[in-house]
Design a protein around this motif. Sequence first.
Motif: not given
Length: 175
Positions: A96-97, A92-93
Amino acid sequence: MEQSATYSLWLEPTGDTAYKLQERIKELSKKYDTPMFSPHVTLLGGLTASKTELVALTDTLASSVAPFDLKLTKAGYLNTFYQSLFIHVEQNEGLTYLHNNACRLFDCPEEYENEYMPHLSLLYGDLTQKQKEKILNNIGREFYVQFTVKKVVLMHTDGKPDQWKKIHTAMFKQG
């Protein structure tokens, strides 16, 4: 001359989810006579900088992100000791970040950044495919458990799992 130590960054479940996963790991490791360990999702492994530098970088990393949810999905297995039997973690964001930012801060090789397969191990060991299939037939193959990640943990991961030590915990920024 002292051999350099190896460290990893972990994301740990908390509360009831952590307890249930720890019980599952304990049950499987007893039954199959394999090492016991704490439930975690490895963010980065194989870190060899000084402990002082790693603690500072871990704090910097944690301050760059707010708590976010991780979702465990389907079980899987590989023919490697530390990925013997595991649950995939949905990308998910937030994850990943965090992973990309960790790779920049900790200077990961580019191929490591691209090969990241987030997962939460249930069993370490050298089991056969047949044994792993039997285990999955007993415990199920789909989990769909969600938990909020609020911190990153720096672990000293030299030696066997019972020798691993928590070095530092850095809380994510709030609000």
